[in-house]
Write an enzyme that holds these catalytic residues in place. Structure first.
Site, PDB file in Angstrom:
ATOM      1  N   PRO A  90     -40.442  18.754  11.185  1.00 49.64           N
ATOM      2  CA  PRO A  90     -40.541  17.912  12.373  1.00 49.64           C
ATOM      3  C   PRO A  90     -41.945  17.937  12.965  1.00 49.64           C
ATOM      4  O   PRO A  90     -42.383  18.945  13.514  1.00 49.64           O
ATOM      5  CB  PRO A  90     -39.516  18.521  13.338  1.00 49.64           C
ATOM      6  CG  PRO A  90     -38.511  19.145  12.456  1.00 49.64           C
ATOM      7  CD  PRO A  90     -39.290  19.666  11.280  1.00 49.64           C
ATOM      8  N   GLU A  91     -42.662  16.826  12.832  1.00 48.17           N
ATOM      9  CA  GLU A  91     -43.947  16.656  13.491  1.00 48.17           C
ATOM     10  C   GLU A  91     -43.688  15.717  14.658  1.00 48.17           C
ATOM     11  O   GLU A  91     -42.535  15.445  14.984  1.00 48.17           O
ATOM     12  CB  GLU A  91     -44.970  16.111  12.490  1.00 48.17           C
ATOM     13  CG  GLU A  91     -45.030  16.965  11.221  1.00 48.17           C
ATOM     14  CD  GLU A  91     -46.096  16.526  10.233  1.00 48.17           C
ATOM     15  OE1 GLU A  91     -47.071  15.896  10.641  1.00 48.17           O
ATOM     16  OE2 GLU A  91     -45.951  16.828   9.033  1.00 48.17           O
TER      17      GLU A  91
ATOM     18  N   LYS B  98     -45.154  18.648  19.473  1.00 47.56           N
ATOM     19  CA  LYS B  98     -43.899  18.928  18.794  1.00 47.56           C
ATOM     20  C   LYS B  98     -42.858  19.524  19.727  1.00 47.56           C
ATOM     21  O   LYS B  98     -41.804  19.981  19.267  1.00 47.56           O
ATOM     22  CB  LYS B  98     -44.163  19.877  17.621  1.00 47.56           C
ATOM     23  CG  LYS B  98     -45.145  19.312  16.595  1.00 47.56           C
ATOM     24  CD  LYS B  98     -45.535  20.335  15.546  1.00 47.56           C
ATOM     25  CE  LYS B  98     -46.664  19.793  14.681  1.00 47.56           C
ATOM     26  NZ  LYS B  98     -47.158  20.812  13.726  1.00 47.56           N
TER      27      LYS B  98
ATOM     28  N   ARG C 157     -33.455  27.654   9.085  1.00 50.39           N
ATOM     29  CA  ARG C 157     -34.483  28.681   8.875  1.00 50.39           C
ATOM     30  C   ARG C 157     -34.908  29.405  10.131  1.00 50.39           C
ATOM     31  O   ARG C 157     -35.804  30.258  10.082  1.00 50.39           O
ATOM     32  CB  ARG C 157     -35.681  28.046   8.175  1.00 50.39           C
ATOM     33  CG  ARG C 157     -35.214  27.428   6.877  1.00 50.39           C
ATOM     34  CD  ARG C 157     -36.283  27.082   5.896  1.00 50.39           C
ATOM     35  NE  ARG C 157     -35.592  26.468   4.757  1.00 50.39           N
ATOM     36  CZ  ARG C 157     -36.179  25.909   3.735  1.00 50.39           C
ATOM     37  NH1 ARG C 157     -37.487  25.882   3.679  1.00 50.39           N
ATOM     38  NH2 ARG C 157     -35.490  25.402   2.767  1.00 50.39           N
TER      39      ARG C 157
ATOM     40  N   ARG D  21     -52.901  26.395   4.804  1.00 50.53           N
ATOM     41  CA  ARG D  21     -51.788  25.513   4.465  1.00 50.53           C
ATOM     42  C   ARG D  21     -52.029  24.848   3.113  1.00 50.53           C
ATOM     43  O   ARG D  21     -53.168  24.537   2.750  1.00 50.53           O
ATOM     44  CB  ARG D  21     -51.622  24.427   5.526  1.00 50.53           C
ATOM     45  CG  ARG D  21     -51.712  24.953   6.939  1.00 50.53           C
ATOM     46  CD  ARG D  21     -50.592  25.919   7.233  1.00 50.53           C
ATOM     47  NE  ARG D  21     -49.336  25.217   7.169  1.00 50.53           N
ATOM     48  CZ  ARG D  21     -48.874  24.442   8.140  1.00 50.53           C
ATOM     49  NH1 ARG D  21     -49.568  24.308   9.240  1.00 50.53           N
ATOM     50  NH2 ARG D  21     -47.749  23.819   8.018  1.00 50.53           N
TER      51      ARG D  21
END
Length: 265
Positions: free
Chosen positions: A2-3, A59, A127, A255
């Site tokens: 989710p951005e 976010k 998660r 990343r």
DNA sequence: ATTGTGGCCTGCCCGC
DNA sequence: TGCGGGCAGGCCACAA
């Protein structure tokens, strides 16, 4: 994953939760409550009250709580990590979430509210990388990415020796961009993610700003951060959809990063 | 302050 | 068929 695009969809969904009296708070996972927030605090702040506004910065989904006197009495902050979903009355805006299971299991419910009218709001996160906070620190968030101006972007990148990509991912300076969006916009803008943030020329800054805004707008219209033109090529051994060059896979800013060594300079 | 690294969490997928 | 390891990404604690 989710951005800001996905969280904006959640915000719109949460508008369906406004002005409905909260009967019960269910916060079964203490680990999920961050920055000192406790289940007891949440019950005290929410039960008997209702949300009056659904906001978003970056976010974070921010739900303003209406007090007994009608004045705002606090803010419920929801963060979705990479696998968090929001459901209102059992349905949500996103069926498939990248990097998260498609299924729905009750054990993934990390936080829930029941309304007086029988409906509810629920957060599911396999998660457990998301978070629920009462009165989150909104001041530490950077400029909202979707509406950033050229001058603001220039100041975000100025005097930073960090890789361009790392700076764009730094939520304290510019809020809302995640790993998929940033790879897509840098690929579109033809900029090497590893370039020092402050090394962009005025022309490159303008180009990045234009692609930043249009990438967010376009992917929003398509329905998610995973709908970019680069996305299907974000796998080992693939080639650039623009010029066919083998894509480079490396770590930038900690990343996984895919970029084209030919047209991203 | 700035920047980099490792860790957290869980499910999935690959190779053996 | 089971098992271990690597991987995904958001963000935080910590180190230099």
């Amino acid at each position: 994953m989710p951005e800001l695009i996905e969280v904006e969809l959640y915000r719109q969904l949460a508008e369906g939760a406004l002005d409905r009296a909260i009967a019960k708070v269910d916060a079964p996972d203490d680990w999920y409550l961050k920055r000192g927030t406790t289940a007891e605090e949440l019950r005290a702040a929410l039960e008997g009250r209702s949300f009056v506004q659904a906001r978003r910065t970056g976010k974070w989904l921010l739900l303003d709580i209406g007090g007994d006197d009608g004045e705002p009495s606090g803010v419920l902050g929801l963060h979705f990590g990479m696998s968090g979903r929001l459901l209102v009355d059992g349905t949500g805006p996103i069926e498939r979430l990248e990097y998260a299971p498609d299924r729905s299991e009750a054990k993934w419910d990390r936080f829930a509210l029941a309304f007086d009218d029988g409906g509810g709001l629920r957060m599911q996160d396999p998660r457990r990388l998301g978070a629920v906070e009462l009165d989150p620190d909104e001041t530490s968030l950077g400029i909202e990415a979707s509406t950033i101006t050229p001058a603001q972007l220039r100041s975000v990148l100025a005097r930073s020796h960090a890789p361009l990509k790392a700076r764009l991912l730094d939520q304290n300076h510019i809020a809302g961009i995640g790993n998929l969006l940033v790879d897509e916009m840098l690929w579109r803008a033809g900029l090497d993610p590893a370039r020092p943030a402050s090394s962009l020329s005025p022309a490159e800054l303008r180009r990045l700003h234009r692609h930043l805004r249009t990438t967010i707008a376009e992917l929003t219209a398509r329905g998610g951060s995973h709908t970019g033109d680069l996305h299907q090529a974000r796998v080992r051994g693939s080639t650039c959809p623009k010029d066919g060059t083998p894509l480079e896979r490396r770590t930038v800013g900690g990343r996984t990063t895919y970029s084209c060594p030919r047209h991203q300079r």
